[in-house]
Scaffold this active site. Sequence first.
Site, short mmCIF file in Angstrom:
data_model
loop_
_atom_site.label_atom_id
_atom_site.label_comp_id
_atom_site.label_asym_id
_atom_site.label_seq_id
_atom_site.Cartn_x
_atom_site.Cartn_y
_atom_site.Cartn_z
N HIS A 116 -10.75 -43.07 -12.63
CA HIS A 116 -11.42 -44.37 -12.73
C HIS A 116 -12.09 -44.46 -14.09
O HIS A 116 -12.57 -43.44 -14.61
CB HIS A 116 -12.45 -44.54 -11.61
N HIS A 118 -13.36 -47.59 -17.43
CA HIS A 118 -13.24 -48.92 -18.02
C HIS A 118 -12.12 -48.89 -19.05
O HIS A 118 -12.35 -48.63 -20.23
CB HIS A 118 -14.57 -49.32 -18.67
#
Length: 327
Positions: A116, A118
């Site tokens: 995970h 950005h």
Amino acid sequence: MRPNDSRIFTVVCNIAVLIIVYLYVDNKPKVDTSLSIPQNAPDPYKSRAIVIYNRIPKTGSTTLTNAIGYDLCRDNGFNAIHLNLTKNKFSMNLADQADFVQNVTTWTEKLPAFYHGHVAFVDFTRFGRPNPIYINLIREPLERLLSHYYFLRYGDNFRVGLKRSKAGNNETFDECITKGGKDCDMKSLWLTIPYFCGTASFCSTPGDPSALAQAKHNLVNHYLVVGVTERMADLITVLDRLFPSFFKGAAAHYKQLGEDRAHLRYTNKKIPPKPTTIAKVQANPIYKMEREFYDFAKTEFESLWNRIFDENGNPLPSQFHYEKIKP
Ligand SMILES: *[C@@H]1O[C@H](CO)[C@@H](O)[C@H](O)[C@H]1NC(C)=O
Ligand SMILES: *[C@@H]1O[C@H](CO)[C@@H](O)[C@H](O)[C@H]1NC(C)=O
Ligand SMILES: *[C@@H]1O[C@H](CO)[C@@H](O)[C@H](O)[C@H]1NC(C)=O
């Protein structure tokens, strides 16, 4: 020696040679020519699986990451790994993408893995590898911007005490819009589309229609499922149903989380914008495109939900079977 003795001697010698040959052959390392798969071998689909949640800021992503990643990784036997991009740039250059794809697909000790971070969508097929399983969660663009705007000023309940970059600045979103401030620049709404569009240069051009088209294409073709923030519980239920080797038990786990964990991060203070401000934002072409993408994703989610679950939210029975199996 009598003839009879010599025959016995020959037999004894032959037996001795056979025993020696047998022992010698038996002690040599055995080459395993068997092609059968050991019974305790891991399920290859599961053991090689990579899930990537390229999470978008201020959508509830911390809550989702914990609920389906860190809370489940032990029980369900996968590794959860944070991908941290330098200086919050979310678009990787091609060299980093090549290294990243090479690394995650060959780092076998960490498979199966849930990544995970950005980061904008990376197309693994460009590097000759199959794509991992992408998932995501998105939020209505103005709500997301408001949450971000006030978060920078007042922080949230997650990292209390951490001074955010605009701490001490009391300007409301309405005031910012009226004077055309930088923090409420409509260009900063251009976020969900580039996350889904990927790393091509047109993806980061605010308002580019090709970026919107590419984002929709990637959502449909490369994402297992994309949820919306206001239906996070339903997204988790779908993941549990679609991909139990990773997300088994996720729905029940999320349901029993306390209110504080289910909504891990609240922006401390949020002032609702005036209708005139809302109208101004809604008239903006960049907002309109981000909103179109959000509505598109929401419709896709609703449609897939309605075809998997009945009106009471119970999974429909499987709607296929096999016939005429030969020989
Ligand atoms: C990402 O890495 C930077 C630099 O090492 C660090 O300062 C930052 O806290 C990290 N971000 C998160 C969310 O852990
Ligand atoms: C993947 O990257 C990590 C972190 O840099 C490293 O420790 C690991 O050895 C790499 N794995 C492979 C297979 O390259
Ligand atoms: C923000 O509000 C506080 C308390 O109401 C006040 O003391 C401060 O001067 C205000 N700051 C600005 C920049 O308006």
